[in-house]
Design a protein around this motif. Structure first.
Motif, PDB file in Angstrom:
ATOM      1  N   TYR A   1       0.842  -1.202   0.000  1.00  0.00           N
ATOM      2  CA  TYR A   1       0.000   0.000   0.000  1.00  0.00           C
ATOM      3  C   TYR A   1       0.873   1.245   0.000  1.00  0.00           C
ATOM      4  O   TYR A   1       2.031   1.213   0.416  1.00  0.00           O
ATOM      5  CB  TYR A   1      -0.917   0.010   1.232  1.00  0.00           C
ATOM      6  N   LEU A   2       0.259   2.344  -0.436  1.00  0.00           N
ATOM      7  CA  LEU A   2       0.933   3.642  -0.414  1.00  0.00           C
ATOM      8  C   LEU A   2       0.630   4.353   0.896  1.00  0.00           C
ATOM      9  O   LEU A   2      -0.504   4.292   1.391  1.00  0.00           O
ATOM     10  CB  LEU A   2       0.415   4.513  -1.565  1.00  0.00           C
ATOM     11  N   VAL A   3       1.599   5.068   1.421  1.00  0.00           N
ATOM     12  CA  VAL A   3       1.335   5.976   2.530  1.00  0.00           C
ATOM     13  C   VAL A   3       0.829   7.274   1.902  1.00  0.00           C
ATOM     14  O   VAL A   3       1.545   7.882   1.107  1.00  0.00           O
ATOM     15  CB  VAL A   3       2.613   6.252   3.344  1.00  0.00           C
TER      16      VAL A   3
ATOM     17  N   PRO B   1       5.663  -4.601  -6.563  1.00  0.00           N
ATOM     18  CA  PRO B   1       5.709  -5.346  -7.820  1.00  0.00           C
ATOM     19  C   PRO B   1       5.230  -4.463  -8.964  1.00  0.00           C
ATOM     20  O   PRO B   1       4.419  -3.558  -8.761  1.00  0.00           O
ATOM     21  CB  PRO B   1       4.742  -6.516  -7.574  1.00  0.00           C
ATOM     22  N   ASP B   2       5.730  -4.711 -10.158  1.00  0.00           N
ATOM     23  CA  ASP B   2       5.339  -3.917 -11.322  1.00  0.00           C
ATOM     24  C   ASP B   2       3.894  -4.194 -11.706  1.00  0.00           C
ATOM     25  O   ASP B   2       3.413  -5.301 -11.545  1.00  0.00           O
ATOM     26  CB  ASP B   2       6.239  -4.262 -12.521  1.00  0.00           C
ATOM     27  N   GLY B   3       3.270  -3.169 -12.235  1.00  0.00           N
ATOM     28  CA  GLY B   3       1.986  -3.365 -12.879  1.00  0.00           C
ATOM     29  C   GLY B   3       0.816  -3.582 -11.952  1.00  0.00           C
ATOM     30  O   GLY B   3      -0.274  -3.890 -12.403  1.00  0.00           O
ATOM     31  N   VAL B   4       1.014  -3.446 -10.654  1.00  0.00           N
ATOM     32  CA  VAL B   4      -0.109  -3.590  -9.732  1.00  0.00           C
ATOM     33  C   VAL B   4      -0.464  -2.198  -9.218  1.00  0.00           C
ATOM     34  O   VAL B   4       0.363  -1.543  -8.588  1.00  0.00           O
ATOM     35  CB  VAL B   4       0.241  -4.508  -8.540  1.00  0.00           C
ATOM     36  N   PRO B   5      -1.660  -1.726  -9.521  1.00  0.00           N
ATOM     37  CA  PRO B   5      -2.038  -0.411  -8.981  1.00  0.00           C
ATOM     38  C   PRO B   5      -2.180  -0.480  -7.468  1.00  0.00           C
ATOM     39  O   PRO B   5      -2.858  -1.380  -6.957  1.00  0.00           O
ATOM     40  CB  PRO B   5      -3.377  -0.127  -9.668  1.00  0.00           C
ATOM     41  N   LEU B   6      -1.546   0.413  -6.754  1.00  0.00           N
ATOM     42  CA  LEU B   6      -1.577   0.372  -5.292  1.00  0.00           C
ATOM     43  C   LEU B   6      -2.674   1.276  -4.751  1.00  0.00           C
ATOM     44  O   LEU B   6      -2.941   2.341  -5.296  1.00  0.00           O
ATOM     45  CB  LEU B   6      -0.227   0.811  -4.715  1.00  0.00           C
ATOM     46  N   ARG B   7      -3.246   0.848  -3.679  1.00  0.00           N
ATOM     47  CA  ARG B   7      -4.214   1.686  -2.965  1.00  0.00           C
ATOM     48  C   ARG B   7      -3.489   2.340  -1.792  1.00  0.00           C
ATOM     49  O   ARG B   7      -2.496   1.814  -1.315  1.00  0.00           O
ATOM     50  CB  ARG B   7      -5.345   0.822  -2.399  1.00  0.00           C
ATOM     51  N   PRO B   8      -4.043   3.466  -1.333  1.00  0.00           N
ATOM     52  CA  PRO B   8      -3.439   4.081  -0.151  1.00  0.00           C
ATOM     53  C   PRO B   8      -3.898   3.372   1.123  1.00  0.00           C
ATOM     54  O   PRO B   8      -4.952   2.723   1.139  1.00  0.00           O
ATOM     55  CB  PRO B   8      -3.981   5.509  -0.201  1.00  0.00           C
ATOM     56  N   LEU B   9      -3.100   3.487   2.180  1.00  0.00           N
ATOM     57  CA  LEU B   9      -3.556   3.030   3.493  1.00  0.00           C
ATOM     58  C   LEU B   9      -4.816   3.805   3.839  1.00  0.00           C
ATOM     59  O   LEU B   9      -4.940   4.988   3.512  1.00  0.00           O
ATOM     60  CB  LEU B   9      -2.480   3.315   4.550  1.00  0.00           C
TER      61      LEU B   9
END
Length: 612
Positions: free
Chosen positions: A49-51, A91-99
């Motif tokens: 996840y993104l902070v 990992p590449d190509g996986v859209p991250l969600r924020p915490l």
DNA sequence: CGGACAAGCTGA
DNA sequence: CAGCTTGTCCGG
């Protein structure tokens, strides 16, 4: 979480849809990526996840550290979890969600690693152990380190010496005081002390505080524990925050309360051993009757014969073999004078222990009174069909003949327990209080004579005598650890009656006066039991000479099928729908269990089973 | 675990 | 073939 407002006061069912996924790209400069282990049953893997960048402004980003408790959107819903790694390469190509939210601080990276190790060792989920390792309330700042006043110097040289080797086993008799050992640990630096019960923890905490040593009691004082000093608690404290572990102590390491009953069935003794090893800190395992597991871990230090003898009470063994098994109830002839003297003692009530749990299946020879048991496996035989006895261990059948006298008639010793209280009352001419979990404390405190299951030993803090009305039921229970468990009961009782110099007396009624556990207490020499147990366990390939796991539940058959028969692993059973998996040691066992892909359906894996 | 989606079953 | 149940997959 259902129905509870989140940090912004919104209720889950009216909240706005979760933020759209954010690409970890140039559009999000400086967005740190953290790895999160969700606290969701059946998910035992991490997600990144993104902070949120905004958190850098308001200080919330500071709370995002390894161990922090967070909420994240996973599979379209908000779930709790732990940050287990920070600043990771996603990992590449996986859209991250924020915490979605950060709660507070949690276990350190060292404890997270320890939790991972334990999850593997006991074939469970890491999240389960992280729950135990986390503070019960939100912790956002740690209190300042406690003042480092010098720990008072003790006169007890033995206590200092206990920390000389990486692992040592200290045999302290039941009525010896472990405080000097804890102080000796505290002198070395931050010390972790684990005891089996909150009761023991509380008593020790009070005495430690009086010495001025900084002490934090788990689970309440999690934050304070993280800031240094002595950290003290029950089994969950094995995963407590300790600033800079310099010594570890497990009190009453033989006690089964150190083992978690729910899967993963981790044991605080083994967890603390591993933790101390990783930290390079010495670990001392303390017990009046060290387990074979402890003795396999390090050298044993024993007190002098005089000191050990003084620390145990007197044991009266009442041999019932020559009594008439027909007329003799639970109160044998030799017990009568003992009970008649009730009231003369001033050291508290007489406590009678009678375990009624389960069905007693003891058979005794009608002629000589000897118990029918398997000579090889030392367990009571059970009556199969007419005229045949089976060994519950290997199922070997034999004719119903007494080994001792050749008698052909046997008697079921299952007793009319309901009558015992009345019989005791008649015999002692005093009111007798039958104690169970619900008996009011006032009634327990007022009685001169108490009778109950082993739980009665937890309901009083002292006794003039403890009488085990049928110690054979403990000694011969069809469990691998029956003798050790009986010994643990005798230790508990020994503490209630105090040392022999204070008049402490234990009484047991038995048809096995020569049993090693009884002889060990009689001579205040637990080594006698250890020797016999070690030989037996080695012969049968039981722990600590092998490692066992019990696999049960609807999916157990499929699991065992997938496991197959790898090198060095064998599978026994099924017996009552459960299989036993055996390997040469805990590591080999854990590796074998982890190599199997878990089938769907209910599955319970009990590593180091209690009742095998 | 719990949501999404696919494959299988039923009934007018 | 819609509408529903049951099964399988997967989550950032």
């Amino acid at each position: 979480m259902t129905g509870r407002a989140d940090d912004q006061g919104r209720l889950p069912f009216i909240e706005a849809p979760a933020e759209a996924p954010v690409e970890a790209s140039d559009e999000q400069p400086g967005g740190r990526v953290v790895r999160v282990l969700p606290d969701v049953a059946a998910i035992d893997r991490t997600f990144d996840y993104l902070v949120p960048v905004a958190w850098e402004e308001d200080g919330r980003a500071d709370l995002v550290r390894p161990g922090s408790q967070v909420r994240v959107v996973l599979g379209g819903r908000r779930v709790g979890g732990w940050v287990v790694d920070v600043d990771v390469e996603p990992p590449d190509g996986v859209p991250l969600r924020p915490l979605a939210h950060v709660g507070g601080l949690g276990p350190s990276p060292e404890v997270i690693d320890l939790a991972r190790w334990a999850a593997h060792r006991w074939a469970g989920r890491t999240a389960n152990l992280l729950t135990t390792a986390s503070p019960p309330n939100r912790v956002r700042v740690l209190p300042p380190p406690s003042s480092t006043e010098p720990v008072p110097k003790g006169p007890d040289r033995w206590a200092e010496g206990a920390f000389a080797s990486p692992v040592s086993v200290l045999r302290l008799p039941p009525n010896a005081d472990p405080l000097p050992l804890v102080l000796a640990g505290a002198r070395r630096g931050d010390t972790l002390v684990v005891a089996p019960t909150l009761d023991a923890v509380g008593r020790l905490a009070v005495r430690l505080r009086r010495t001025g040593v900084p002490v934090s009691v788990l689970p309440r004082e999690w934050a304070q524990a993280a800031s240094g000093g002595v950290v003290l608690g029950a089994r969950a404290a094995a995963l407590a925050p300790v600033r800079d572990l310099a010594a570890a102590i497990v009190l009453d390491e033989h006690d089964e309360s150190l083992r978690e009953e729910r899967a993963p069935t981790w044991n605080a003794r083994d967890l603390v051993l591993e933790r101390a090893r990783r930290a390079g800190a010495p670990c001392v395992l303390v017990s009046p009757c060290p387990s074979l597991e402890a003795l396999a871990a390090g050298p044993e230090t024993t007190p002098s014969r005089a000191v050990e003898r003084e620390g145990w009470p007197v044991l009266d063994i009442l041999d019932r073999r020559d009594e008439d098994p027909v007329r003799g109830g639970l109160l044998g002839e030799r017990l009568v004078p003992v009970l008649r003297s009730v009231g003369a003692g001033v050291g508290g009530p007489v406590v009678c222990v009678l375990n009624r749990r389960g069905r007693s299946r003891l058979l005794a020879c009608d002629g000589c009174g000897e118990l029918a048991r398997c000579e090889e496996h030392r367990v009571p035989l059970v009556q199969a069909e007419e005229g045949a006895l089976d060994c519950p261990v290997d199922g070997v059948r034999r004719p119903m003949v007494c080994d001792a006298c050749g008698g052909l008639r046997f008697r079921n010793l299952r007793a009319g327990v309901a009558r015992v209280r009345e019989e005791l009352e008649a015999l002692t001419a005093r009111p007798v209080c039958e104690v169970d979990a619900e008996t009011p404390a006032a009634e327990v405190a007022a009685a001169d004579v108490l009778v109950g299951t082993e739980a009665v030993l937890h309901r009083v803090d002292r006794a003039s005598q403890v009488v085990f009305l049928d110690v054979d039921q403990e000694l011969l229970a069809p469990r691998m650890r029956a003798a050790e468990q009986a010994m643990a009961l005798l230790v508990r009782a020994a503490r209630l009656v105090g040392p022999r110099s204070r008049g402490g007396r234990l009484v047991v009624q038995t048809r096995q006066p020569g049993h090693e556990a009884l002889q060990a207490v009689l001579h205040a020499d637990p080594g006698r039991l250890v020797e016999a147990e070690a030989a037996r366990r080695r012969l049968l390939g039981l722990p600590p000479y092998a490692a066992l796991a019990q696999v049960s539940g609807a999916a157990a058959a499929e699991f065992v099928d997938r496991l197959g028969a790898p090198e060095g692993v064998d599978v026994l059973g099924p017996r009552d729908g459960a299989w036993l998996v055996r390997a040469g040691g805990p590591e080999a066992l854990a590796d074998a269990l982890a190599s199997v892909e878990r089938p769907a359906g209910r599955l319970r894996i009990e590593v180091d089973p209690a009742r095998a």
